[in-house]
Design an enzyme around this catalytic site. Structure first.
Site, PDB file in Angstrom:
ATOM      1  N   ASP A  30     -46.686   9.056   2.441  1.00 50.90           N
ATOM      2  CA  ASP A  30     -45.733   9.703   1.544  1.00 50.90           C
ATOM      3  C   ASP A  30     -45.326  11.049   2.143  1.00 50.90           C
ATOM      4  O   ASP A  30     -46.155  11.787   2.685  1.00 50.90           O
ATOM      5  CB  ASP A  30     -46.371   9.901   0.160  1.00 50.90           C
ATOM      6  CG  ASP A  30     -45.336  10.210  -0.907  1.00 50.90           C
ATOM      7  OD1 ASP A  30     -45.112   9.362  -1.790  1.00 50.90           O
ATOM      8  OD2 ASP A  30     -44.733  11.316  -0.852  1.00 50.90           O
ATOM      9  N   GLN A  94     -40.085   7.041 -11.845  1.00 52.79           N
ATOM     10  CA  GLN A  94     -39.777   6.287 -10.627  1.00 52.79           C
ATOM     11  C   GLN A  94     -38.525   6.892 -10.013  1.00 52.79           C
ATOM     12  O   GLN A  94     -37.468   6.916 -10.652  1.00 52.79           O
ATOM     13  CB  GLN A  94     -39.546   4.799 -10.933  1.00 52.79           C
ATOM     14  CG  GLN A  94     -39.249   3.990  -9.677  1.00 52.79           C
ATOM     15  CD  GLN A  94     -39.002   2.505  -9.946  1.00 52.79           C
ATOM     16  OE1 GLN A  94     -38.979   2.070 -11.096  1.00 52.79           O
ATOM     17  NE2 GLN A  94     -38.819   1.741  -8.888  1.00 52.79           N
ATOM     18  N   SER A  95     -38.642   7.396  -8.781  1.00 56.18           N
ATOM     19  CA  SER A  95     -37.504   8.085  -8.169  1.00 56.18           C
ATOM     20  C   SER A  95     -36.828   7.259  -7.082  1.00 56.18           C
ATOM     21  O   SER A  95     -35.704   7.566  -6.687  1.00 56.18           O
ATOM     22  CB  SER A  95     -37.957   9.435  -7.594  1.00 56.18           C
ATOM     23  OG  SER A  95     -38.937   9.242  -6.604  1.00 56.18           O
ATOM     24  N   HIS A 100     -42.683   0.176  -4.843  1.00 60.89           N
ATOM     25  CA  HIS A 100     -43.649   0.826  -3.949  1.00 60.89           C
ATOM     26  C   HIS A 100     -44.938   1.079  -4.715  1.00 60.89           C
ATOM     27  O   HIS A 100     -44.905   1.515  -5.863  1.00 60.89           O
ATOM     28  CB  HIS A 100     -43.100   2.133  -3.362  1.00 60.89           C
ATOM     29  CG  HIS A 100     -42.513   3.076  -4.359  1.00 60.89           C
ATOM     30  ND1 HIS A 100     -41.273   2.881  -4.928  1.00 60.89           N
ATOM     31  CD2 HIS A 100     -42.999   4.215  -4.913  1.00 60.89           C
ATOM     32  CE1 HIS A 100     -41.004   3.863  -5.771  1.00 60.89           C
ATOM     33  NE2 HIS A 100     -42.047   4.679  -5.796  1.00 60.89           N
ATOM     34  N   LEU A 101     -46.037   0.793  -4.047  1.00 60.33           N
ATOM     35  CA  LEU A 101     -47.359   1.002  -4.627  1.00 60.33           C
ATOM     36  C   LEU A 101     -47.967   2.232  -3.958  1.00 60.33           C
ATOM     37  O   LEU A 101     -48.164   2.260  -2.740  1.00 60.33           O
ATOM     38  CB  LEU A 101     -48.221  -0.244  -4.374  1.00 60.33           C
ATOM     39  CG  LEU A 101     -49.671  -0.233  -4.873  1.00 60.33           C
ATOM     40  CD1 LEU A 101     -49.753   0.137  -6.347  1.00 60.33           C
ATOM     41  CD2 LEU A 101     -50.310  -1.595  -4.645  1.00 60.33           C
TER      42      LEU A 101
HETATM   43  P1  AMP Z   1     -41.877   7.421  -7.223  1.00 57.52           P
HETATM   44  O1  AMP Z   1     -41.682   8.767  -7.861  1.00 57.52           O
HETATM   45  O2  AMP Z   1     -43.011   6.644  -7.816  1.00 57.52           O
HETATM   46  O3  AMP Z   1     -40.589   6.643  -7.184  1.00 57.52           O
HETATM   47  O4  AMP Z   1     -42.323   7.689  -5.731  1.00 57.52           O
HETATM   48  C1  AMP Z   1     -41.435   7.883  -4.676  1.00 57.52           C
HETATM   49  C2  AMP Z   1     -42.239   8.539  -3.578  1.00 57.52           C
HETATM   50  O5  AMP Z   1     -41.498   8.434  -2.389  1.00 57.52           O
HETATM   51  C3  AMP Z   1     -42.526  10.010  -3.803  1.00 57.52           C
HETATM   52  O6  AMP Z   1     -43.932  10.220  -3.830  1.00 57.52           O
HETATM   53  C4  AMP Z   1     -41.857  10.693  -2.606  1.00 57.52           C
HETATM   54  O7  AMP Z   1     -42.598  11.773  -2.121  1.00 57.52           O
HETATM   55  C5  AMP Z   1     -41.786   9.558  -1.602  1.00 57.52           C
HETATM   56  N1  AMP Z   1     -40.729   9.639  -0.608  1.00 57.52           N
HETATM   57  C6  AMP Z   1     -39.414   9.920  -0.828  1.00 57.52           C
HETATM   58  N2  AMP Z   1     -38.732   9.856   0.330  1.00 57.52           N
HETATM   59  C7  AMP Z   1     -39.638   9.532   1.295  1.00 57.52           C
HETATM   60  C8  AMP Z   1     -39.550   9.306   2.701  1.00 57.52           C
HETATM   61  N3  AMP Z   1     -38.390   9.406   3.370  1.00 57.52           N
HETATM   62  N4  AMP Z   1     -40.688   9.002   3.372  1.00 57.52           N
HETATM   63  C9  AMP Z   1     -41.864   8.900   2.734  1.00 57.52           C
HETATM   64  N5  AMP Z   1     -42.002   9.083   1.399  1.00 57.52           N
HETATM   65  C10 AMP Z   1     -40.918   9.406   0.691  1.00 57.52           C
END
Ligand code: AMP
Length: 114
Positions: A30, A94-95, A100-101
């Site tokens: 991450d 969820q962003s 993704h896990l």
């Molecule tokens: P979520 O909030 O559960 O959707 O998690 C999305 C995750 O993706 C977050 O923890 C971010 O830090 C991570 N993330 C976003 N862009 C990237 C990237 N380019 N490479 C690795 N992790 C990322």
């Protein structure tokens, strides 16, 4: 999906620190780690979230879960403990709309989560 960040990582078009590669899943660190171990395990194909993946392709769902365990073994957190998290939808923050896990470990974690 052409405008999906994690599809870009799966295709090798967006840089990421890969930690595991499997036929239909992969894992990478991450970008904004919340614990000493913070790895994301994703499907190579696009699925919006865990619910749609589980119904669309149970075999890939099983590979995703096994990959998460293998990441935990590789990271050395199985004995100390680790957390596996799917955030789904707005209230769970969820962003990225590609399943993704999160695999988190290496520190004590509070419960319930915030
Ligand atoms: P979520 O909030 O559960 O959707 O998690 C999305 C995750 O993706 C977050 O923890 C971010 O830090 C991570 N993330 C976003 N862009 C990237 C990237 N380019 N490479 C690795 N992790 C990322």
């Amino acid at each position: 999906m052409s405008d999906c960040l994690f599809c870009g990582i799966a295709a090798g078009d967006v840089p990421a620190t890969l930690v595991l590669e499997r036929p239909r899943t992969l894992a990478f660190r991450d970008l904004n780690p919340q614990a000493p171990t913070h790895v994301l395990v994703i499907t190579r194909d696009h699925h919006a979230d865990v619910g749609t993946l589980a119904h669309a392709d149970p075999e890939v769902m099983a590979e995703l879960m096994a990959s998460a365990y293998d990441v935990a073994v590789q990271e050395g957190v199985v004995e100390s403990g680790y957390r596996s998290v799917f955030n789904s939808g707005r209230d769970a923050h969820q962003s990225v709309q590609h399943v993704h896990l999160h695999v988190l470990g290496g520190r004590d974690m509070s419960w319930p989560p915030g």
